[in-house]
Write a protein that holds these residues in place. Sequence first.
Motif, short mmCIF file in Angstrom:
data_model
loop_
_atom_site.label_atom_id
_atom_site.label_comp_id
_atom_site.label_asym_id
_atom_site.label_seq_id
_atom_site.Cartn_x
_atom_site.Cartn_y
_atom_site.Cartn_z
N ALA A 1 26.81 47.23 5.69
CA ALA A 1 27.94 46.33 5.43
C ALA A 1 28.33 45.56 6.68
O ALA A 1 28.61 44.35 6.62
CB ALA A 1 29.13 47.14 4.90
N GLU A 2 28.32 46.24 7.81
CA GLU A 2 28.67 45.60 9.08
C GLU A 2 27.69 44.47 9.41
O GLU A 2 28.09 43.35 9.74
CB GLU A 2 28.67 46.65 10.19
CG GLU A 2 28.89 46.11 11.59
CD GLU A 2 28.72 47.21 12.62
OE1 GLU A 2 29.74 47.74 13.11
OE2 GLU A 2 27.56 47.54 12.95
N ALA A 3 26.39 44.78 9.32
CA ALA A 3 25.37 43.78 9.67
C ALA A 3 25.40 42.61 8.69
O ALA A 3 25.26 41.45 9.10
CB ALA A 3 23.99 44.44 9.68
N TYR A 4 25.59 42.91 7.42
CA TYR A 4 25.62 41.86 6.40
C TYR A 4 26.75 40.87 6.67
O TYR A 4 26.56 39.65 6.61
CB TYR A 4 25.78 42.49 5.02
CG TYR A 4 26.06 41.49 3.92
CD1 TYR A 4 25.03 40.77 3.33
CD2 TYR A 4 27.37 41.24 3.50
CE1 TYR A 4 25.28 39.83 2.33
CE2 TYR A 4 27.63 40.31 2.51
CZ TYR A 4 26.59 39.61 1.93
OH TYR A 4 26.86 38.69 0.95
N HIS A 5 27.92 41.37 6.96
CA HIS A 5 29.07 40.48 7.14
C HIS A 5 29.08 39.79 8.51
O HIS A 5 29.69 38.72 8.65
CB HIS A 5 30.37 41.27 6.94
CG HIS A 5 30.58 41.69 5.52
ND1 HIS A 5 30.73 40.80 4.49
CD2 HIS A 5 30.63 42.93 4.94
CE1 HIS A 5 30.89 41.45 3.34
NE2 HIS A 5 30.83 42.74 3.59
N GLN A 6 28.37 40.35 9.48
CA GLN A 6 28.28 39.71 10.79
C GLN A 6 27.24 38.60 10.81
O GLN A 6 27.38 37.63 11.57
CB GLN A 6 27.95 40.75 11.87
CG GLN A 6 29.10 41.68 12.21
CD GLN A 6 28.72 42.71 13.26
OE1 GLN A 6 27.54 42.90 13.58
NE2 GLN A 6 29.71 43.41 13.79
N GLU A 7 26.20 38.72 9.99
CA GLU A 7 25.13 37.74 9.98
C GLU A 7 25.58 36.46 9.27
O GLU A 7 25.92 36.48 8.09
CB GLU A 7 23.89 38.31 9.28
CG GLU A 7 22.72 37.37 9.19
CD GLU A 7 22.23 36.90 10.53
OE1 GLU A 7 22.34 35.68 10.79
OE2 GLU A 7 21.75 37.74 11.33
N LYS A 8 25.56 35.35 9.98
CA LYS A 8 26.06 34.08 9.43
C LYS A 8 24.93 33.14 9.00
O LYS A 8 25.18 32.07 8.47
CB LYS A 8 26.94 33.38 10.46
CG LYS A 8 28.12 34.21 10.94
CD LYS A 8 29.00 34.67 9.78
CE LYS A 8 30.18 35.51 10.27
NZ LYS A 8 30.99 36.06 9.15
N ASN A 9 23.69 33.53 9.24
CA ASN A 9 22.55 32.68 8.90
C ASN A 9 21.71 33.30 7.79
O ASN A 9 21.96 34.42 7.35
CB ASN A 9 21.68 32.46 10.15
CG ASN A 9 22.44 31.78 11.27
OD1 ASN A 9 23.07 30.75 11.07
ND2 ASN A 9 22.38 32.37 12.46
#
Length: 410
Positions: free
Chosen positions: A273-281
Amino acid sequence: MAKMMLLVIDSFGIGAMDDCKDYVATDCQAMTYQHIREIKKEKLHIPTMYSLGLGALVDGKSEPGNAFGYSKLAHHGADTYLGHQEIAGSCPKNSTKRLMKDIHQDMKQALEESGYEVRYPIEGSPILLVNEAAVVADNLESAVGNIINITADFKKMPFRELKKLGNVVRKNVDTSRVIAFGGPHTSIEKILSCVEETDQNQWGVDTPKAGVYGKGYEVYHMGYGVEVEKQFPMIAAKHGLPVYRLGKTADVLHGKGVAEPIVDTTQLLKRVAEAYHQEKNDAAFLINVQETDLAGHSEDVDWYAALLNEVDSWLTDFIPTMVADDLLIIMADHGNDPTIGHSNHTREYVPILIVGEKVKKANIGLRNTMSDIGATLCDFYGLPMTAEGTSFLDEIIDRKEFMISCKVSE
């Protein structure tokens, strides 16, 4: 920007495949999900996955509003590593069971012809010691004859050199897998002291006893007949698409970029969840929940059910936070029925549940290979196709509604 996520619930099968009798006849009784549900009854709470297609697949309930289907295993047997190679888009070839007692002489010659120094470190044993740093032997933890291990002392053979050695071994044996691994906190003397012979004519290293695992441990899996460069993660890397390999995918899928082999389910899902929401591209996420498989191996129905509850609860909270153009595929790689009377994988069909705001209501039916997943991932991002598999993208979305910015770089 579009993100596509693949969540593999390791070993979550939904019933024995029709060809089960050609493998392990007793596995024809395997139904991992259904048997857990029967035993746990009121203690299994997975309403989200059930409503997304499990109910339709297993109980024939009305079809959900999202896309769903199920798949055969095209690879031989039921194996996590081989299954993930298939999922990524390159189905392994049928392999042959081999033991060191039968192949050691030819292997020794092949290694010597490749420039390695090779000797027999233990009189009467078929294991090989290479460059006084790595042991080539049978794997003692898999089905007999499926895997050849190469266990190294990283102080004497760095991982990059071990991988080169592994590729030579791989070229000269047709077992399902060759695994090259090691660590900096053991020694070749310790490794050799942990060599043992089993009552099934195997000669191998008791790797936990040898102190190989732990901080600094690295592993390189090599499947038989696998075209790594034509799998989704490697195709994506070649064309600049970030791919996150989280959980066991970090160990069993080849690729580049973020790779975090998190075992604990709670920590893994939090990190996803953390990585998904941090990734903007544009980015792809390949995730494996490993502990369900460990519960199957442990024949622990309580643990397995608790893990399924946790995953379902996480999905309930996570899915509403997904961005409109994003897709999530939930599936398994094989079965591991904890009620069947043994602790091994079971050859079962696997569910495919597809979620996203723009996903059509669709039944994609029975897929002949899990490689369709890798093909669909490539299709979603406009990348070259995988070695095998047929994309089902047009069955689940209207392309015109998606704004996918990833372009193939020439």
